[in-house]
Every structure is written in structure tokens, then in C-alpha cells.
Design a protein around this motif. Sequence first.
Motif, PDB file in Angstrom:
ATOM      1  N   ASP A  47      -8.039   1.445  17.041  1.00  0.00           N
ATOM      2  CA  ASP A  47      -7.495   2.201  18.393  1.00  0.00           C
ATOM      3  C   ASP A  47      -6.507   1.486  18.947  1.00  0.00           C
ATOM      4  O   ASP A  47      -5.276   2.367  19.867  1.00  0.00           O
ATOM      5  CB  ASP A  47      -8.685   3.185  19.471  1.00  0.00           C
ATOM      6  CG  ASP A  47      -9.461   4.399  18.343  1.00  0.00           C
ATOM      7  OD1 ASP A  47      -8.926   4.617  16.996  1.00  0.00           O
ATOM      8  OD2 ASP A  47     -10.083   4.685  19.402  1.00  0.00           O
ATOM      9  N   LEU A  48      -6.791   0.581  19.451  1.00  0.00           N
ATOM     10  CA  LEU A  48      -5.228  -0.558  19.453  1.00  0.00           C
ATOM     11  C   LEU A  48      -3.890  -0.689  18.708  1.00  0.00           C
ATOM     12  O   LEU A  48      -2.779  -0.629  19.176  1.00  0.00           O
ATOM     13  CB  LEU A  48      -5.683  -1.750  20.036  1.00  0.00           C
ATOM     14  CG  LEU A  48      -6.535  -1.749  21.384  1.00  0.00           C
ATOM     15  CD1 LEU A  48      -7.123  -3.408  21.743  1.00  0.00           C
ATOM     16  CD2 LEU A  48      -5.557  -1.347  22.279  1.00  0.00           C
ATOM     17  N   PHE A  49      -4.665   0.036  17.349  1.00  0.00           N
ATOM     18  CA  PHE A  49      -2.788   0.354  16.038  1.00  0.00           C
ATOM     19  C   PHE A  49      -2.411   1.672  16.658  1.00  0.00           C
ATOM     20  O   PHE A  49      -2.540   2.515  17.060  1.00  0.00           O
ATOM     21  CB  PHE A  49      -2.754   0.197  14.675  1.00  0.00           C
ATOM     22  CG  PHE A  49      -3.638  -1.255  14.482  1.00  0.00           C
ATOM     23  CD1 PHE A  49      -1.907  -1.737  14.340  1.00  0.00           C
ATOM     24  CD2 PHE A  49      -4.805  -1.987  14.851  1.00  0.00           C
ATOM     25  CE1 PHE A  49      -2.836  -3.522  14.069  1.00  0.00           C
ATOM     26  CE2 PHE A  49      -4.929  -3.198  14.423  1.00  0.00           C
ATOM     27  CZ  PHE A  49      -3.921  -3.678  13.615  1.00  0.00           C
ATOM     28  N   ALA A  50      -1.301   1.868  16.257  1.00  0.00           N
ATOM     29  CA  ALA A  50      -0.809   2.962  16.620  1.00  0.00           C
ATOM     30  C   ALA A  50      -0.729   3.782  15.149  1.00  0.00           C
ATOM     31  O   ALA A  50      -1.320   2.662  14.746  1.00  0.00           O
ATOM     32  CB  ALA A  50       1.013   2.826  16.507  1.00  0.00           C
ATOM     33  N   GLU A  51      -0.944   4.540  15.588  1.00  0.00           N
ATOM     34  CA  GLU A  51      -1.547   5.785  14.307  1.00  0.00           C
ATOM     35  C   GLU A  51      -0.489   5.659  12.686  1.00  0.00           C
ATOM     36  O   GLU A  51      -1.408   5.679  11.982  1.00  0.00           O
ATOM     37  CB  GLU A  51      -0.512   6.739  14.472  1.00  0.00           C
ATOM     38  CG  GLU A  51      -1.131   8.822  13.838  1.00  0.00           C
ATOM     39  CD  GLU A  51      -2.483   8.331  13.726  1.00  0.00           C
ATOM     40  OE1 GLU A  51      -3.678   8.999  13.062  1.00  0.00           O
ATOM     41  OE2 GLU A  51      -3.301   8.296  15.025  1.00  0.00           O
ATOM     42  N   ASP A  52       0.636   5.028  12.734  1.00  0.00           N
ATOM     43  CA  ASP A  52       1.516   4.494  11.811  1.00  0.00           C
ATOM     44  C   ASP A  52       1.045   3.129  11.670  1.00  0.00           C
ATOM     45  O   ASP A  52       2.371   2.556  10.935  1.00  0.00           O
ATOM     46  CB  ASP A  52       2.965   5.519  11.936  1.00  0.00           C
ATOM     47  CG  ASP A  52       3.706   4.935  12.470  1.00  0.00           C
ATOM     48  OD1 ASP A  52       2.461   4.609  13.712  1.00  0.00           O
ATOM     49  OD2 ASP A  52       4.598   4.703  12.480  1.00  0.00           O
ATOM     50  N   GLY A  53       0.478   2.937  12.412  1.00  0.00           N
ATOM     51  CA  GLY A  53       0.490   1.069  12.129  1.00  0.00           C
ATOM     52  C   GLY A  53       0.664   0.164  11.326  1.00  0.00           C
ATOM     53  O   GLY A  53      -0.362   0.652   9.811  1.00  0.00           O
ATOM     54  N   SER A  54       0.820  -1.186  11.039  1.00  0.00           N
ATOM     55  CA  SER A  54       0.561  -1.556   9.764  1.00  0.00           C
ATOM     56  C   SER A  54      -0.130  -2.972  10.189  1.00  0.00           C
ATOM     57  O   SER A  54       0.083  -4.181  11.444  1.00  0.00           O
ATOM     58  CB  SER A  54       2.044  -1.715   9.153  1.00  0.00           C
ATOM     59  OG  SER A  54       1.767  -2.664   7.583  1.00  0.00           O
ATOM     60  N   LEU A  55      -1.097  -3.510   9.666  1.00  0.00           N
ATOM     61  CA  LEU A  55      -1.937  -4.441   9.121  1.00  0.00           C
ATOM     62  C   LEU A  55      -1.322  -5.311   8.150  1.00  0.00           C
ATOM     63  O   LEU A  55      -1.881  -5.011   7.243  1.00  0.00           O
ATOM     64  CB  LEU A  55      -2.970  -4.328   9.481  1.00  0.00           C
ATOM     65  CG  LEU A  55      -4.169  -5.512   9.147  1.00  0.00           C
ATOM     66  CD1 LEU A  55      -4.028  -7.478  10.528  1.00  0.00           C
ATOM     67  CD2 LEU A  55      -5.928  -5.408   9.379  1.00  0.00           C
ATOM     68  N   LYS A  56      -0.831  -6.657   8.637  1.00  0.00           N
ATOM     69  CA  LYS A  56      -0.325  -6.920   7.344  1.00  0.00           C
ATOM     70  C   LYS A  56      -0.985  -8.459   7.413  1.00  0.00           C
ATOM     71  O   LYS A  56      -0.074  -9.804   7.933  1.00  0.00           O
ATOM     72  CB  LYS A  56       0.994  -7.189   7.411  1.00  0.00           C
ATOM     73  CG  LYS A  56       2.085  -6.383   6.848  1.00  0.00           C
ATOM     74  CD  LYS A  56       3.264  -5.585   6.738  1.00  0.00           C
ATOM     75  CE  LYS A  56       4.505  -4.718   6.614  1.00  0.00           C
ATOM     76  NZ  LYS A  56       5.103  -4.711   6.681  1.00  0.00           N
ATOM     77  N   SER A  57      -1.704  -8.884   6.478  1.00  0.00           N
ATOM     78  CA  SER A  57      -2.356 -10.380   5.979  1.00  0.00           C
ATOM     79  C   SER A  57      -1.584 -10.524   5.014  1.00  0.00           C
ATOM     80  O   SER A  57      -2.017 -10.497   3.790  1.00  0.00           O
ATOM     81  CB  SER A  57      -3.946 -10.121   5.845  1.00  0.00           C
ATOM     82  OG  SER A  57      -4.605  -9.884   6.776  1.00  0.00           O
ATOM     83  N   MET A  58      -0.885 -11.841   5.661  1.00  0.00           N
ATOM     84  CA  MET A  58       0.119 -12.092   4.510  1.00  0.00           C
ATOM     85  C   MET A  58      -0.226 -12.341   2.514  1.00  0.00           C
ATOM     86  O   MET A  58       0.387 -12.459   1.902  1.00  0.00           O
ATOM     87  CB  MET A  58       0.799 -13.509   4.776  1.00  0.00           C
ATOM     88  CG  MET A  58       1.380 -13.066   6.237  1.00  0.00           C
ATOM     89  SD  MET A  58       2.788 -10.999   5.436  1.00  0.00           S
ATOM     90  CE  MET A  58       3.383 -10.426   6.775  1.00  0.00           C
ATOM     91  N   MET A  59      -1.642 -12.366   2.216  1.00  0.00           N
ATOM     92  CA  MET A  59      -2.160 -12.906   1.365  1.00  0.00           C
ATOM     93  C   MET A  59      -2.847 -11.893   0.454  1.00  0.00           C
ATOM     94  O   MET A  59      -2.829 -12.214  -0.534  1.00  0.00           O
ATOM     95  CB  MET A  59      -3.274 -13.885   1.207  1.00  0.00           C
ATOM     96  CG  MET A  59      -2.579 -15.330   1.882  1.00  0.00           C
ATOM     97  SD  MET A  59      -1.392 -15.993   0.466  1.00  0.00           S
ATOM     98  CE  MET A  59      -1.987 -16.894  -0.108  1.00  0.00           C
ATOM     99  N   LEU A  60      -3.035 -10.484   0.819  1.00  0.00           N
ATOM    100  CA  LEU A  60      -3.447  -9.543   0.769  1.00  0.00           C
ATOM    101  C   LEU A  60      -1.936  -8.099   1.101  1.00  0.00           C
ATOM    102  O   LEU A  60      -1.179  -7.999   1.280  1.00  0.00           O
ATOM    103  CB  LEU A  60      -4.320  -8.689   1.374  1.00  0.00           C
ATOM    104  CG  LEU A  60      -5.844  -9.981   1.405  1.00  0.00           C
ATOM    105  CD1 LEU A  60      -6.674  -9.241   2.489  1.00  0.00           C
ATOM    106  CD2 LEU A  60      -6.445 -10.867   0.005  1.00  0.00           C
ATOM    107  N   PRO A  61      -2.426  -6.878   0.229  1.00  0.00           N
ATOM    108  CA  PRO A  61      -1.556  -6.104   0.498  1.00  0.00           C
ATOM    109  C   PRO A  61      -1.700  -5.332   1.830  1.00  0.00           C
ATOM    110  O   PRO A  61      -2.879  -5.279   2.507  1.00  0.00           O
ATOM    111  CB  PRO A  61      -1.952  -4.875  -1.036  1.00  0.00           C
ATOM    112  CG  PRO A  61      -2.975  -5.708  -2.004  1.00  0.00           C
ATOM    113  CD  PRO A  61      -2.883  -6.402  -0.540  1.00  0.00           C
ATOM    114  N   PRO A  62      -0.835  -5.005   2.461  1.00  0.00           N
ATOM    115  CA  PRO A  62       0.017  -4.217   3.963  1.00  0.00           C
ATOM    116  C   PRO A  62      -1.357  -3.017   3.957  1.00  0.00           C
ATOM    117  O   PRO A  62      -1.716  -2.634   2.662  1.00  0.00           O
ATOM    118  CB  PRO A  62       0.932  -4.199   4.091  1.00  0.00           C
ATOM    119  CG  PRO A  62       1.867  -4.150   3.193  1.00  0.00           C
ATOM    120  CD  PRO A  62       0.845  -4.487   1.618  1.00  0.00           C
TER     121      PRO A  62
END
Length: 148
Positions: A47-62
Motif C-alpha cells: 500500500d505504500l506503493f503508488a497504484e501503478d508503482g514498480s519494484l525493480k530488483s535489478m537481477m529479476l524482471p520488474p
Amino acid sequence: MKIAGALLALALLAGSAQAQDTDASRLATAREMIHAWKVADWRKVADLFAEDGSLKSMMLPPVNGREAIYARIAALGKGAPDGVTLDVAHIGVIDGLVFMERTDRFTYNGHPGAVPVVGVLDIRGGKVKEWREYYDRASLEKALKGEP
């Protein structure tokens, strides 16, 4: 006259949204995130992410979108029911982005582990628009298995 009043109200709302994007407010959101990880509140993390937020672990697909982020984090969280301590060594705001140098400490599927990480968070309006994680994937995989 009513149109001018409505335009003024919209301008004030837009200005107040921008005003809340201070270094202090960005750091406060980052600290909320740190606490949510520690107490294993996976819903709060998402919930702390924006509705269209993105999590990018650089070794994995976002992972894109709040609900997809929740699904990913909640699945990982099953192995770490006691949470993940983000042991922050340094945190600060540079050019509007929050940088965190930290060691993530956890017990995953019964195996204690730790991995050094640098996270870069783009926080706008009290929500994480994008979170980029930089770490060594092989070190993380060993830590998840409890290997030195």
C-alpha cells in the motif's frame, strides 16, 4: 466566476500535492516502509506503493502495479513470517530520490541470512512510484538457504 474559483481550487490542490514532496516527507515514507518490512506487514508494504508503482530488483524482471507487488512480496513473506529487518547504514535524499544503503536481515524458511543492498526509491505524494534494488543475486540465494 465559478469557473475561476474551481480553477483556483485545482491549482491549490496541485500545489499542496507538490508541497508534500519534501526530503522529510520522502524519508518519512521510506521509514514507514522499513517498519512495515520489519513487522511483516506485507499489505502495508504494497500500500505504500503508488497504484501503478514498480519494484525493480535489478537481477529479476520488474513487478508493476500495487497488487502485483503485493502478490510478489506476500509470497516471499510466507518464508519470512517474522519479517525482514532493513538494517540501514545510510539513508538520504539526492535529487529527490531516497537512497538506502543497508543490510537486509531475515530468517527465511528457518534459515537466518543477511545480504547487503542499495535501494533507490522514487517517492511522490507519499507513495513509492519506483523502487530499484541493487544486490548480488548469488549472495541473496545463498543467504535464503542459510549458506555462508
